[in-house]
Design a protein around this motif. Structure first.
Motif: not given
Length: 85
Positions: A2-13, A35-47
């Protein structure tokens, strides 16, 4: 995990806010937005990972992928070495 996922979401924001600040100050052409579409895709993977059943055979591969992607932020003070793949 959960901490990794929260970290990824926070970095995305944070990255999206940083991009918006630069674009506001210097104009949209001042920075590449590729890089913005890549950020969106990484956040999608986390979700997707949050919603996925850990018994799903894809789960371990997704976790590994998120750990690899999180290494981009290894210098960030909130990054944990235990996340390294």
């Amino acid at each position: 995990m959960d901490d990794l996922l929260k970290f990824i979401h926070a970095r995305y924001e944070a990255d999206n806010h940083a991009y918006a600040e630069v674009a506001h100050r210097f104009g949209g052409d001042a920075v590449l937005d590729s890089h913005l579409p890549m950020l969106d895709l990484i956040d999608t993977l986390a979700r997707v990972c949050e919603a996925m059943d850990p018994a799903d055979p894809r789960f371990d591969g997704l976790i590994y992928t998120l750990r690899v992607l999180a290494q981009s932020y290894a210098e960030h003070p909130d990054y944990c070495e235990e996340w390294r793949p």
